[in-house]
Scaffold this motif. Sequence first.
Motif, PDB file in Angstrom:
ATOM      1  N   GLY A 114       0.828  -1.199   0.000  1.00 30.90           N
ATOM      2  CA  GLY A 114       0.000   0.000   0.000  1.00 30.90           C
ATOM      3  C   GLY A 114       0.860   1.246   0.000  1.00 30.90           C
ATOM      4  N   PRO A 115       0.260   2.395  -0.313  1.00 30.38           N
ATOM      5  CA  PRO A 115       1.029   3.642  -0.376  1.00 30.38           C
ATOM      6  C   PRO A 115       1.598   4.036   0.985  1.00 30.38           C
ATOM      7  N   LEU A 116       2.688   4.801   0.905  1.00 30.42           N
ATOM      8  CA  LEU A 116       3.385   5.278   2.100  1.00 30.42           C
ATOM      9  C   LEU A 116       2.624   6.441   2.735  1.00 30.42           C
ATOM     10  N   LEU A 117       2.388   6.311   4.035  1.00 33.75           N
ATOM     11  CA  LEU A 117       1.817   7.410   4.809  1.00 33.75           C
ATOM     12  C   LEU A 117       2.962   8.109   5.515  1.00 33.75           C
ATOM     13  N   HIS A 118       3.186   9.384   5.227  1.00 32.19           N
ATOM     14  CA  HIS A 118       4.197  10.043   6.044  1.00 32.19           C
ATOM     15  C   HIS A 118       3.714  11.356   6.615  1.00 32.19           C
ATOM     16  N   ALA A 119       4.298  11.668   7.767  1.00 36.36           N
ATOM     17  CA  ALA A 119       3.873  12.806   8.564  1.00 36.36           C
ATOM     18  C   ALA A 119       5.061  13.211   9.423  1.00 36.36           C
ATOM     19  N   ARG A 120       4.880  14.299  10.146  1.00 31.98           N
ATOM     20  CA  ARG A 120       5.939  14.729  11.060  1.00 31.98           C
ATOM     21  C   ARG A 120       5.468  14.467  12.480  1.00 31.98           C
ATOM     22  N   VAL A 121       6.393  14.180  13.364  1.00 29.77           N
ATOM     23  CA  VAL A 121       6.006  13.851  14.735  1.00 29.77           C
ATOM     24  C   VAL A 121       5.146  14.976  15.312  1.00 29.77           C
ATOM     25  N   GLY A 122       4.052  14.603  15.950  1.00 31.38           N
ATOM     26  CA  GLY A 122       3.116  15.582  16.489  1.00 31.38           C
ATOM     27  C   GLY A 122       1.987  15.954  15.554  1.00 31.38           C
ATOM     28  N   ASP A 123       2.083  15.571  14.281  1.00 32.48           N
ATOM     29  CA  ASP A 123       1.010  15.871  13.326  1.00 32.48           C
ATOM     30  C   ASP A 123      -0.255  15.081  13.666  1.00 32.48           C
ATOM     31  N   ARG A 124      -1.374  15.685  13.299  1.00 30.88           N
ATOM     32  CA  ARG A 124      -2.629  14.945  13.329  1.00 30.88           C
ATOM     33  C   ARG A 124      -2.779  14.236  11.986  1.00 30.88           C
ATOM     34  N   VAL A 125      -3.151  12.965  12.031  1.00 23.32           N
ATOM     35  CA  VAL A 125      -3.328  12.182  10.808  1.00 23.32           C
ATOM     36  C   VAL A 125      -4.790  11.746  10.727  1.00 23.32           C
ATOM     37  N   ILE A 126      -5.403  12.044   9.597  1.00 20.14           N
ATOM     38  CA  ILE A 126      -6.797  11.651   9.378  1.00 20.14           C
ATOM     39  C   ILE A 126      -6.820  10.737   8.152  1.00 20.14           C
ATOM     40  N   VAL A 127      -7.308   9.523   8.342  1.00 25.82           N
ATOM     41  CA  VAL A 127      -7.351   8.579   7.228  1.00 25.82           C
ATOM     42  C   VAL A 127      -8.802   8.206   6.965  1.00 25.82           C
ATOM     43  N   HIS A 128      -9.286   8.582   5.795  1.00 25.75           N
ATOM     44  CA  HIS A 128     -10.644   8.209   5.401  1.00 25.75           C
ATOM     45  C   HIS A 128     -10.578   6.835   4.763  1.00 25.75           C
ATOM     46  N   PHE A 129     -10.959   5.838   5.532  1.00 26.29           N
ATOM     47  CA  PHE A 129     -10.872   4.475   5.018  1.00 26.29           C
ATOM     48  C   PHE A 129     -12.201   4.048   4.423  1.00 26.29           C
ATOM     49  N   GLN A 130     -12.096   3.430   3.263  1.00 32.83           N
ATOM     50  CA  GLN A 130     -13.287   2.943   2.580  1.00 32.83           C
ATOM     51  C   GLN A 130     -13.058   1.475   2.236  1.00 32.83           C
ATOM     52  N   ASN A 131     -14.031   0.631   2.588  1.00 33.58           N
ATOM     53  CA  ASN A 131     -13.888  -0.793   2.286  1.00 33.58           C
ATOM     54  C   ASN A 131     -14.672  -1.146   1.029  1.00 33.58           C
ATOM     55  N   ASP A 132     -13.967  -1.266  -0.087  1.00 38.03           N
ATOM     56  CA  ASP A 132     -14.613  -1.686  -1.331  1.00 38.03           C
ATOM     57  C   ASP A 132     -14.394  -3.171  -1.614  1.00 38.03           C
ATOM     58  N   MET A 133     -14.044  -3.924  -0.574  1.00 38.23           N
ATOM     59  CA  MET A 133     -13.877  -5.377  -0.741  1.00 38.23           C
ATOM     60  C   MET A 133     -15.183  -6.070  -0.330  1.00 38.23           C
ATOM     61  N   ASP A 134     -15.241  -7.376  -0.555  1.00 37.82           N
ATOM     62  CA  ASP A 134     -16.441  -8.080  -0.103  1.00 37.82           C
ATOM     63  C   ASP A 134     -16.190  -8.824   1.205  1.00 37.82           C
ATOM     64  N   VAL A 135     -15.177  -8.407   1.927  1.00 41.49           N
ATOM     65  CA  VAL A 135     -14.892  -8.984   3.246  1.00 41.49           C
ATOM     66  C   VAL A 135     -14.697  -7.845   4.256  1.00 41.49           C
ATOM     67  N   PRO A 136     -15.000  -8.116   5.540  1.00 40.20           N
ATOM     68  CA  PRO A 136     -14.819  -7.064   6.546  1.00 40.20           C
ATOM     69  C   PRO A 136     -13.339  -6.778   6.802  1.00 40.20           C
ATOM     70  N   HIS A 137     -13.075  -5.604   7.342  1.00 44.68           N
ATOM     71  CA  HIS A 137     -11.682  -5.161   7.432  1.00 44.68           C
ATOM     72  C   HIS A 137     -11.513  -4.134   8.541  1.00 44.68           C
ATOM     73  N   THR A 138     -10.347  -4.192   9.214  1.00 44.29           N
ATOM     74  CA  THR A 138      -9.888  -3.052  10.017  1.00 44.29           C
ATOM     75  C   THR A 138      -8.446  -2.779   9.625  1.00 44.29           C
ATOM     76  N   VAL A 139      -7.992  -1.554   9.827  1.00 44.76           N
ATOM     77  CA  VAL A 139      -6.600  -1.202   9.573  1.00 44.76           C
ATOM     78  C   VAL A 139      -5.909  -1.019  10.916  1.00 44.76           C
ATOM     79  N   HIS A 140      -4.829  -1.753  11.128  1.00 44.08           N
ATOM     80  CA  HIS A 140      -4.030  -1.600  12.349  1.00 44.08           C
ATOM     81  C   HIS A 140      -2.772  -0.803  12.029  1.00 44.08           C
ATOM     82  N   TRP A 141      -2.448   0.143  12.879  1.00 40.56           N
ATOM     83  CA  TRP A 141      -1.302   1.051  12.679  1.00 40.56           C
ATOM     84  C   TRP A 141      -0.173   0.531  13.555  1.00 40.56           C
TER      85      TRP A 141
END
Length: 514
Positions: A114-141
Amino acid sequence: MSKHTGRRWDAFRRAAIGLSVVAGCSDPVSATPSAVDAGLVMDVAVDAPVDVASDLVDVSVVPPLPPLEGPPVLVDTNPDPTVVEVSLTASAAEANFTGTLRTPVLAYNGTVPGPLLHARVGDRVIVHFQNDMDVPHTVHWHGLRISDQMDGSPRIQQPVEPGGSFTYDFVVPEAGTFWYHAHVNSIEQIERGLSGSIVVHERQPPPVDRERVIVLDDVRLTAAGRIGAFLDSGPDVGRGRLGNTLLINGSATPWAFEAPRNSVERWRIINSANARSYTLELVGATIRVIGTDGGLLPTPYETESLDIAPGQRFELEVRYEAPAEQNEVLLRAMVLTLDANDQVVTVPFPMARVSLVGEVPVRKPYVAPKVTLPFTDPTVMETWSLALSGGQVDGGVEFTINGAAGHHLVDAGGPHDHASRLFQQMTPVAITLRSNVSPEHPFHLHGQFFQIIAPASRAAEEPGLKDTVLVRGAQSVTVLTYLENPGRWMYHCHISEHSERGMMGEIEVGPRQR
Ligand code: C2O
Ligand code: CU
């Protein structure tokens, strides 16, 4: 549930701020004396304490994020330089690992890894996750010490159903190299392609000429290029599923690039394989380990080879100070594979070829930024012992921790039964991991860091903060954690074939009593 509420964000924000106070010691008054005494204060001089609670950040002085070579970078759509806002969609896709075969995969934004997520320490990160698969999913950081509400643990987050969405929203509390991956049916979802890299930059990164992200993986392809069937017996279960095709950033072809002689690069290496541990060697250049799972080391060390277990990350300083007659540097993996007779053998496998083209003046030696790790006095600890084992049960194989299999933890959505053990936040705990049978287990604890304290040889050879430690077959290792991050945290073997067959548990870290 799965819907982001204001109330939860507040609770989460408080937790994240509490953590950054301790980690960055921006407010010594609010760190309890016992926390300071216990060495919890991580004095990281490169990361000036970030007051994430303040809205007074002068955005005009925030420089752009340093460039990184490697996987494609997620596009930040938020104009605020202290907020990284991205969209991540999981869907069926096609990968081209070998250059010739098309492989049906599951992918984040269509790419594996998957694509690289980069940020600077202390940044707020907002990830709009969309599940277009036919199976359930969670993203673990993996490795980020964020709120448990945002951790992607299926114990806490109701998995996102097909067609559904979820907004992950957190502050990245410390700099380092991390990764994200599926946490539902991980055996298949990670193998089919659902993982990606995360880089959190220091406020003042050590100067280098270039930074690279290297995601190592292996995949088992059939002759037609499909992902091979998932077996529930034999070596796939015993030692975890090994692939027959080694990948560097999603390609089976060694990464080829040019670099000037004498230039210095920072490599961030992530092992996202289901079960394969890599031994890496760099032929023709000098490498020093400058960082581990939890960020930069106080004292970098030179090494000839690097062992990296599934789930782990290492950061290297690579110096191309080669003699004039040498024009190539080779990164190779010494990998276990099966020979024609199905015997396990070790062979060198090229991963990257660097052509030395041009020349720059020799750089000053790298000076490690001031980093102080929590101290490891063995007298102040609680102890916790975990026996990692497994065996045949009802015709199938089951993996256990202290004799119990945590299958029920894998399945989401059930009632949240009690965690296996409750701890107090900021309690130094020495966790002894003992494996009594032969397969090795890369043991991962969510939401916390730890350091190896025993055996002494490993403590000396593998310094630094980690969230994943390799427990070799029939050996034991003791790690010390300060449990700085309150919440409910899964712990498990990072070989999904083991964790999903029971080698998994959960602790609860209660908020610090004042
Ligand atoms: Cu990368 Cu629960 O793990
Ligand atoms: Cu295991």
